[in-house]
Design a protein around this motif. Structure first.
Motif: not given
Length: 305
Positions: A207-217, A244-245, A249-253, A285-290
């Motif tokens: 299991i890879q949590k590539v984004l974990y518990e980002y507050p969206i609301r 991409k990084t 893909f980069d995330l735009i929030i 903007k969030l970028k994947f760090n590997g």
């Protein structure tokens, strides 16, 4: 000479404003982009870039296979009756694999509120992530999420983890499961709630949590319980960029903050009715760090003091 300097300054200002407007336009266009044609190597497939425009648009997965879940419970050596079905979710990850977020009751963990009467906090509920074989329920990967464990009578409660009905693609070939969980205070005075967003994928049967518990609301504020309140709310939208990084893909929030204050009329104390609404918009903007889309949690209020 002075006219030349003044003209240069104006041109630089216009150029700067133009760049900022272009960035805003690019992000807005990216937000509105719902899908694009991408060659996945086998066939043309529509690849969605928009994850969600706002949290009101979420559609949950309905893929709860109870027969498969019974096999999973047997393989985990847990009682099927200890699974809270109404607080569990599932989705098919691919032709061979399914994903579950299970809420189970633990009979071994007891706790008491620190007080004179030692009030028992009730049953303890655990949250577990599972990738399983869709045919026989064999567990491929599993992980408890200690952050989402809670007792029956705690002040902060967690909702079920709602899995979005569609997988998202981190690149042209890598699917990920998107889900959110809400934490809230059981109080009429303290106005607090938070939806946390997670992206999970399966890499080499782990299991890879590539984004974990980002507050969206988020909502924060207080109330007197009868019409007077002040509350600040954060609402977000999320989409993938074309850039991409480290392969993803980069995330735009987009972050939309609003502040509302309401005061009810109180003639005895000379207080007049009042209503106020303010808004503010930000972009991240969030970028994947590997390893993951790392981010710094931002709990700053934009309006509340």
């Amino acid at each position: 000479m002075k006219k030349t300097i003044l003209l240069s300054s104006v041109l630089m200002l216009l150029f700067s404003c133009g760049k900022n407007e272009k960035l805003q336009d690019d992000v807005q266009n990216q937000e509105l982009l719902s899908q694009t044609e991408t060659d996945l190597g086998v066939s043309k497939k529509q690849l969605k870039k928009l994850i969600f425009k706002n949290t009101d648009e979420f559609e949950d997965s309905k893929e709860m296979n109870l027969q498969l879940l019974s096999k999973v419970a047997s393989n985990l050596k847990i009682k099927y009756s200890d699974i809270r079905i109404a607080e569990s979710s599932s989705i098919n990850y691919d032709d061979q694999t399914a994903f579950f977020v299970l809420t189970t009751v633990s009979h071994d963990k007891k706790a008491f509120r620190t007080s004179d009467d030692d009030e028992e906090l009730g049953n303890y509920f655990q949250r577990k992530y599972l990738f399983v074989n869709r045919e026989n329920g064999t567990v491929i990967a599993e992980e408890f999420d200690e952050n989402l464990g809670y007792y029956d009578n705690e002040a902060i409660q967690f909702s079920k983890s709602h899995i979005l009905k569609d997988l998202v693609y981190l690149n042209e070939k890598t699917p990920a499961i998107a889900f959110y969980t809400e934490a809230s205070a059981s109080s009429r005075i303290v106005l607090y709630s938070e939806q946390k967003f997670t992206l999970i994928t399966l890499v080499d049967n782990e299991i890879q949590k590539v984004l974990y518990e980002y507050p969206i609301r988020m909502t924060n504020g207080d109330s007197n319980g009868s019409g007077t309140f002040q509350i600040e709310t954060l609402e977000t939208g999320m989409s993938f960029s074309d850039q991409k990084t480290n392969g993803y893909f980069d995330l735009i929030i987009t972050k939309n903050f609003s502040y509302e204050e309401a005061v009810e009329d109180d003639s005895e104390n000379g207080i007049s009715e009042k209503s106020d609404l303010k808004t503010k918009r930000e972009i991240e903007k969030l970028k994947f760090n590997g390893k993951d889309y790392a981010f710094h949690r931002d709990d700053r209020h934009r309006f509340l003091e």
